[in-house]
Design a protein around this motif. Structure first.
Motif, PDB file in Angstrom:
ATOM      1  N   GLU A 242      38.758  58.995  43.265  1.00 23.01           N
ATOM      2  CA  GLU A 242      40.102  59.413  42.842  1.00 23.01           C
ATOM      3  C   GLU A 242      40.833  58.331  42.051  1.00 23.01           C
ATOM      4  O   GLU A 242      41.526  58.627  41.076  1.00 23.01           O
ATOM      5  N   ASP A 243      40.695  57.087  42.484  1.00 22.91           N
ATOM      6  CA  ASP A 243      41.408  56.000  41.795  1.00 22.91           C
ATOM      7  C   ASP A 243      40.627  54.696  41.960  1.00 22.91           C
ATOM      8  O   ASP A 243      41.028  53.801  42.716  1.00 22.91           O
ATOM      9  N   PRO A 244      39.499  54.580  41.253  1.00 23.87           N
ATOM     10  CA  PRO A 244      38.653  53.393  41.428  1.00 23.87           C
ATOM     11  C   PRO A 244      39.330  52.085  41.047  1.00 23.87           C
ATOM     12  O   PRO A 244      39.056  51.053  41.658  1.00 23.87           O
ATOM     13  N   GLN A 245      40.253  52.106  40.069  1.00 20.66           N
ATOM     14  CA  GLN A 245      40.923  50.867  39.680  1.00 20.66           C
ATOM     15  C   GLN A 245      41.873  50.411  40.779  1.00 20.66           C
ATOM     16  O   GLN A 245      41.929  49.217  41.106  1.00 20.66           O
ATOM     17  N   TRP A 246      42.601  51.345  41.371  1.00 22.64           N
ATOM     18  CA  TRP A 246      43.474  50.999  42.502  1.00 22.64           C
ATOM     19  C   TRP A 246      42.657  50.410  43.640  1.00 22.64           C
ATOM     20  O   TRP A 246      43.046  49.402  44.247  1.00 22.64           O
ATOM     21  N   LEU A 247      41.520  51.016  43.924  1.00 25.06           N
ATOM     22  CA  LEU A 247      40.696  50.519  45.026  1.00 25.06           C
ATOM     23  C   LEU A 247      40.165  49.126  44.722  1.00 25.06           C
ATOM     24  O   LEU A 247      40.200  48.242  45.585  1.00 25.06           O
ATOM     25  N   ALA A 248      39.696  48.910  43.496  1.00 27.68           N
ATOM     26  CA  ALA A 248      39.195  47.582  43.122  1.00 27.68           C
ATOM     27  C   ALA A 248      40.299  46.536  43.259  1.00 27.68           C
ATOM     28  O   ALA A 248      40.083  45.450  43.812  1.00 27.68           O
ATOM     29  N   ASP A 249      41.500  46.851  42.774  1.00 30.32           N
ATOM     30  CA  ASP A 249      42.621  45.910  42.863  1.00 30.32           C
ATOM     31  C   ASP A 249      42.989  45.637  44.325  1.00 30.32           C
ATOM     32  O   ASP A 249      43.267  44.491  44.712  1.00 30.32           O
ATOM     33  N   THR A 250      42.999  46.688  45.139  1.00 30.66           N
ATOM     34  CA  THR A 250      43.353  46.543  46.550  1.00 30.66           C
ATOM     35  C   THR A 250      42.329  45.687  47.283  1.00 30.66           C
ATOM     36  O   THR A 250      42.683  44.813  48.090  1.00 30.66           O
ATOM     37  N   LEU A 251      41.056  45.915  46.999  1.00 20.60           N
ATOM     38  CA  LEU A 251      40.012  45.134  47.654  1.00 20.60           C
ATOM     39  C   LEU A 251      40.096  43.663  47.263  1.00 20.60           C
ATOM     40  O   LEU A 251      39.932  42.766  48.103  1.00 20.60           O
ATOM     41  N   GLN A 252      40.357  43.379  45.992  1.00 12.53           N
ATOM     42  CA  GLN A 252      40.493  41.989  45.562  1.00 12.53           C
ATOM     43  C   GLN A 252      41.669  41.327  46.285  1.00 12.53           C
ATOM     44  O   GLN A 252      41.583  40.162  46.686  1.00 12.53           O
ATOM     45  N   GLU A 253      42.737  42.076  46.464  1.00 10.38           N
ATOM     46  CA  GLU A 253      43.904  41.548  47.157  1.00 10.38           C
ATOM     47  C   GLU A 253      43.570  41.230  48.618  1.00 10.38           C
ATOM     48  O   GLU A 253      43.914  40.160  49.138  1.00 10.38           O
ATOM     49  N   VAL A 254      42.885  42.146  49.286  1.00 10.29           N
ATOM     50  CA  VAL A 254      42.557  41.959  50.706  1.00 10.29           C
ATOM     51  C   VAL A 254      41.535  40.832  50.890  1.00 10.29           C
ATOM     52  O   VAL A 254      41.683  39.989  51.775  1.00 10.29           O
ATOM     53  N   VAL A 255      40.516  40.813  50.047  1.00  8.78           N
ATOM     54  CA  VAL A 255      39.490  39.777  50.159  1.00  8.78           C
ATOM     55  C   VAL A 255      40.098  38.400  49.912  1.00  8.78           C
ATOM     56  O   VAL A 255      39.728  37.405  50.544  1.00  8.78           O
ATOM     57  N   GLY A 256      41.103  38.353  49.020  1.00  8.47           N
ATOM     58  CA  GLY A 256      41.708  37.063  48.683  1.00  8.47           C
ATOM     59  C   GLY A 256      42.712  36.563  49.681  1.00  8.47           C
ATOM     60  O   GLY A 256      43.166  35.415  49.589  1.00  8.47           O
ATOM     61  N   GLU A 257      43.099  37.398  50.656  1.00  8.59           N
ATOM     62  CA  GLU A 257      44.130  36.992  51.623  1.00  8.59           C
ATOM     63  C   GLU A 257      43.589  35.973  52.618  1.00  8.59           C
ATOM     64  O   GLU A 257      42.407  35.988  52.956  1.00  8.59           O
TER      65      GLU A 257
END
Length: 257
Positions: A242-257
């Protein structure tokens, strides 16, 4: 996809030092993640695993949560991965949690972080009996299309829609029936409550498959208190389609925390 791994077991993209291992949803496949990989492969090594009986991977003779988890651990071992972030979606979330349990109980865990996307609850996934009976009609392009319509909010383009329908038909019938009749009802909650690694759960208030209510009532109480919850809206259950770019951005944010 510029790299694949033996007999349809996994798709590998990227050459970053940090490894992300992805486990797909029920009826999905390793290829379901492909639209977000371009946004991640420049920073991470992404390993998308076809779970047994899905995406053309050989099915287990006797499917079980333990068997699926052991399979994932073996694929990771075969790829010589020593440290990784494990990301599981829906059914793949429950299996990912079991992998984390296995790793923790085995001593030195290779998993640095666990990210669960709309995970099937660690206890029992509550699905109405009439919906189970409908989904047991398999393989069926008609029922697959109904399922996609039920669980998505954002419209899928032609290619992603074909993927969402097509990967369901690829699923081995025994693996399909096992999840609906047994797997989603198998509780691993006693063990997942004891996990010590960093955990993030990502959920949508508009998800009709694994609802926000299920996440709050059935998932979070069966994970450790330090689990982080991230909530969104306006997206259904198939995040990566549905929204692969949102998911990619969200995952990068979570992994970077």
């Amino acid at each position: 996809m510029n790299n694949t791994f033996s007999a349809g077991k996994a798709i590998v993209r990227g050459a970053g030092e940090q490894v992300l291992v992805f486990l797909h949803y029920f009826g999905g496949a390793a290829t379901s993640w492909q639209w977000m990989l371009d946004s991640l492969a420049d920073r991470y090594k992404c390993v998308c695993i076809n779970l047994p009986g899905f995406g053309g991977a050989p099915a287990l003779e006797q499917p079980s949560i333990a068997g699926f988890a052991a399979y994932v651990q073996q694929v990771v071992e075969d790829l010589e991965i020593d440290d990784y972030v494990l990301i599981g979606h829906s059914m793949g979330g429950k299996i990912a949690a079991q992998v984390a349990v296995n790793e923790q109980q085995g001593g030195k865990s290779k998993i640095s972080q666990l990210i669960l996307l709309a995970p099937s609850p660690m206890s029992v996934e509550r699905m109405p009996d009439d919906e189970k009976q409908r989904m047991l009609i398999h393989p069926s392009a008609e029922q697959a299309a109904i399922t996609v319509k039920k669980v998505t909010v954002k419209p899928l383009d032609t290619e992603r829609y074909a993927m969402a329908v097509g990967t369901q038909s690829l699923t081995d019938n025994n693996a399909w029936r096992w999840w609906i009749e047994e797997g989603m009802n198998h509780s691993i909650a006693n063990d997942t409550k004891k996990l010590t690694l960093p955990i993030t759960v990502i959920t949508s208030t508009d998800d009709a498959a694994v609802t926000f209510k299920m996440t709050v009532e059935d998932t979070l109480p069966n994970l450790p208190p330090h689990t982080q919850l991230k909530t969104t809206l306006g997206i259904g259950h198939l995040y990566q389609l549905e929204d692969p770019q949102w998911l990619a951005d969200t995952l990068q944010e979570v992994v970077g925390e």
